[in-house]
Design an enzyme around this catalytic site. Structure first.
Site, PDB file in Angstrom:
ATOM      1  N   LYS A 205      -2.886 -12.100  11.778  1.00 43.21           N
ATOM      2  CA  LYS A 205      -3.071 -13.479  11.314  1.00 43.21           C
ATOM      3  C   LYS A 205      -2.637 -14.491  12.372  1.00 43.21           C
ATOM      4  CE  LYS A 205      -2.640 -11.805   6.611  1.00 43.21           C
ATOM      5  NZ  LYS A 205      -1.769 -11.640   5.425  1.00 43.21           N
TER       6      LYS A 205
ATOM      7  N   GLU B 299       0.832  -1.196   0.000  1.00 41.99           N
ATOM      8  CA  GLU B 299       0.000   0.000   0.000  1.00 41.99           C
ATOM      9  C   GLU B 299       0.876   1.260   0.000  1.00 41.99           C
ATOM     10  OE1 GLU B 299      -3.230  -0.098  -0.177  1.00 41.99           O
ATOM     11  OE2 GLU B 299      -3.574  -2.233   0.213  1.00 41.99           O
TER      12      GLU B 299
END
Length: 385
Positions: free
Chosen positions: A193, A178
């Site tokens: 995660k 990004e």
């Protein structure tokens, strides 16, 4: 099965294309009835709306798929969908980690499912395999490369000798990173995660604030050169280990021996390994991000719901993270090494060392003593286990 799709960006548009394609008999039984977009100007399909109530309050919609991203309004929308008796499939790891306990409780009380295969591992069937494993066996630990962006950057630095800033810019140009890559390079994406994997694999809820997290923001070509000359490869590794009454959970750059499987995983791929008593070590490798890999995982969840194959073993309980038993040696580069002379095992040069073996808790204390905002730390794996 009628679906309300929230968001039509990278992942949402991928989900829409797969379902509209009707390529298999399973997908032909799925139908996207409504699509939530942000602005009126974004409406390019008669199914699109800017009113969330058109979806969460529609009695004909069976499942809401959330692909908006971020915390709000995604959380409020998902809560409303669950409360109204709709199954939810989401790829939103950040929202899940911030509100997982509350969302799971709402799903339980309303008799619906919350599925999030796509939130961890992209197209790798990681979450569903954790569910399948723990029906038979306790998952004892997991570890892996959970973030394709950092793996791409580290691969570029190792293969081409690039500096971090150059490799990061290339990752951004390729669409892997990004404009603000902080969540990736500071290890937060991997930590999300780890939390979700702990929930699925161990059946416990952990707080991300308790995880020891070290990223790659301050890695340099010098550090990569050290790994090359000592037969290591650097990877950002997330780890979870379950003990009787606690979980050890860490995210840290790791110097892995070149003969280890993780050392061979390059570019933007992910590789995640689980370990259980009867099944042993199982490793899953594949695309960890992107429109179609993530959308593929979303649609897999939808097909599971279609065939009533929700095999989640729901027994989540809150548990504390304890990293006192995780002991290792660490590579440390800092301008203030003279402040930690007593823990140095090997001095590499004036600002780089290998520490004596210590726990992650002791490492955190050590980093605090250095008072160096640009310190780089990596775990040194001395074997291939």
């Amino acid at each position: 099965m009628k679906i309300g799709l929230l968001g039509h960006g990278t992942v949402g548009s991928g989900v829409r294309k797969i379902i509209d394609g009707k390529n298999t008999k399973e997908i032909s039984q799925l139908e996207i009835s409504r699509i939530l977009v942000r602005y009126e100007k974004d409406i390019t399909d008669e199914r699109m709306t800017v009113d969330i109530h058109d979806i969460v309050e529609d009695p004909n919609i069976d499942v809401v798929v959330e692909c908006i991203g971020g915390d709000e309004p995604a959380f409020s929308y998902v809560q409303a969908a669950l409360f109204n008796g709709k199954h939810v499939v989401t790829s939103n790891k950040k929202m899940l980690v911030n509100h997982l306990g509350e969302l799971l409780e709402t799903a339980r009380t309303r008799g619906v499912s919350l599925k999030y295969e796509a939130a961890c591992g992209g197209g790798i069937p990681w979450m569903s395999n954790l569910d399948r494993t723990k029906r038979i066996d306790d998952v004892e630990s997991f570890r892996g490369i959970f973030n394709g962006t950092t793996n791409y950057i580290l691969s570029k630095m190792s293969d081409e000798g690039s500096e971090f800033s150059v490799a990061l810019k290339e990752a951004q140009d390729c669409g892997y990173a990004e404009f603000d890559p902080s969540d990736d390079i500071d290890g937060m994406d991997t930590a999300y995660k780890v939390v979700l994997s702990s929930c699925k694999g161990f059946g416990v809820l952990t707080s991300i604030q308790d995880i020891d997290i070290y990223g790659i923001r301050y890695i340099s070509a010098r550090d990569i050169a050290y790994t090359c000359t000592h037969d290591y490869v650097c990877k950002l590794i997330g780890t979870g280990i379950k003990s009787n009454d606690s979980v050890s959970a860490t995210v840290i750059p790791t110097f892995i021996p070149k003969e280890n499987l993780f050392a061979t995983i390059s570019a933007n791929f992910n590789a995640i390994e689980s370990d259980s008593r009867t099944l042993g070590k199982m490793t899953y490798v594949g695309q960890g991000a992107g429109s179609y890999p993530t959308a593929h995982a979303v649609v897999q969840d939808l097909i599971d719901l279609l065939y009533k194959q929700d095999i989640s073993v729901l027994r989540e309980e809150s548990i504390h993270v304890d990293n006192t038993s995780r002991v290792s040696s660490f590579y440390v580069r800092s301008i203030n090494l003279d402040d930690i002379q007593d823990i140095i095992e090997e001095r590499i040069d004036e600002d780089t060392c290998i520490t004596k073996k210590m726990s992650f808790v002791e490492l955190a204390s050590l980093i605090g003593k250095l008072e160096d905002g640009a310190v780089f730390v990596a775990e040194v794996m001395h074997d291939c286990k």
